[in-house]
Design a protein around this motif. Structure first.
Motif, PDB file in Angstrom:
ATOM      1  N   ASP A  87       0.827  -1.211   0.000  1.00 52.57           N
ATOM      2  CA  ASP A  87       0.000   0.000   0.000  1.00 52.57           C
ATOM      3  C   ASP A  87       0.860   1.258   0.000  1.00 52.57           C
ATOM      4  N   ARG A 128       0.875   4.022  -2.964  1.00 57.32           N
ATOM      5  CA  ARG A 128       0.590   5.446  -2.740  1.00 57.32           C
ATOM      6  C   ARG A 128       1.696   6.324  -3.318  1.00 57.32           C
ATOM      7  N   SER A 187      -5.899  -2.879  -5.651  1.00 54.12           N
ATOM      8  CA  SER A 187      -5.719  -3.131  -4.226  1.00 54.12           C
ATOM      9  C   SER A 187      -6.958  -2.637  -3.471  1.00 54.12           C
ATOM     10  N   SER A 228      -7.082  -0.899  -1.069  1.00 48.70           N
ATOM     11  CA  SER A 228      -6.850   0.465  -0.576  1.00 48.70           C
ATOM     12  C   SER A 228      -6.880   1.507  -1.686  1.00 48.70           C
TER      13      SER A 228
END
Length: 241
Positions: free
Chosen positions: A16, A20, A203, A205
């Motif tokens: 994650d 990002r 994902s 997220s």
């Protein structure tokens, strides 16, 4: 928590974090990511956990692996700007971007409406509605997940026309002679469900932009209530309502 669960949790955290950073532009398209040794040092973990994290990014298409060389950021398959207007159509927007639109029905049912759907479509609790879950693509890349509700009495027999289609509105215009016009849209940032993330190949997220809309026909009245969840990593949305 067992050591195995700790490794999985750490791998998810690292994946994650790298995702990002890619989305923020820290690592540009085609650029090599830091080495496994460098990431081990950064995250205070072992190569096995780093490889688990990278495998996750490879599986969602964000990163590719070159044996003996390392990991590289994949080029984004899409970079779309979607403008919401009263007469916006997904298929037209995709075509205007030089891409091929397509759609796939994930599930469909005929049922009684919730209070939210009753309010949106101006139907009673005893008026049946169709509910469709639709996955929409641009050039075979999954872009949006739609949950769409339509009054059954307005569109009798609709499922028979939905076996293969590109544009829902083309079907509604051809067989029911309606003229869809968006009258209201609200925007919200959300995260996908596990099911949505799986179908969208992202994902859990990855942020989605949810556009909740009500559409009407000038004669028949309110005809559609939909929640469209667009991949925030591939699409920018503006509004001209």
């Amino acid at each position: 928590m067992t050591s195995q669960h700790k490794n999985i949790s750490m791998a998810m955290f690292i994946a994650d974090e790298i995702q990002r950073e890619i989305e923020r532009g820290v690592y540009s398209d085609g650029k090599r990511l830091p080495s496994e040794a460098s990431m081990c040092h950064r995250f205070y973990t072992n190569r096995y956990t780093i490889r688990q994290a990278m495998d996750r990014l490879v599986n969602i298409g964000l990163v590719r692996s070159r044996k003996g060389v390392g990991y590289f950021v994949n080029e984004r398959p899409l970079d779309l700007c979607y403008t919401i207007t009263p007469f916006t159509r997904f298929s037209t927007m995709i075509e205007n971007g030089g891409l091929k639109p397509s759609a796939m029905i994930i599930s469909q049912e005929k049922r009684l409406p919730s209070e939210k759907v009753q309010e949106a479509l101006h139907v009673t609790q005893n008026d049946e509605v169709y509910r469709f879950e639709i996955l929409r693509f641009a050039d075979d890349t999954p872009l949006a997940w739609n949950e769409t509700w339509l009054p059954a009495k307005m569109f009798e027999g609709l499922p028979q026309y939905m076996t293969s289609f590109v544009s829902l509105y083309d079907i509604l215009k051809k067989h029911y002679h309606v003229r869809p016009k968006r009258i209201n849209s609200t925007f919200q940032a959300v995260v996908p469900t596990v099911n949505e993330a799986t179908y969208l190949q992202i994902s859990p997220s990855t942020p989605l932009l949810q556009i909740e809309s009500i559409v009407k026909d000038e004669i028949a009245g309110r005809m559609e209530y939909t929640k469209a969840k667009y991949r925030g990593d591939l699409c920018q949305v503006t509004s001209e309502l």
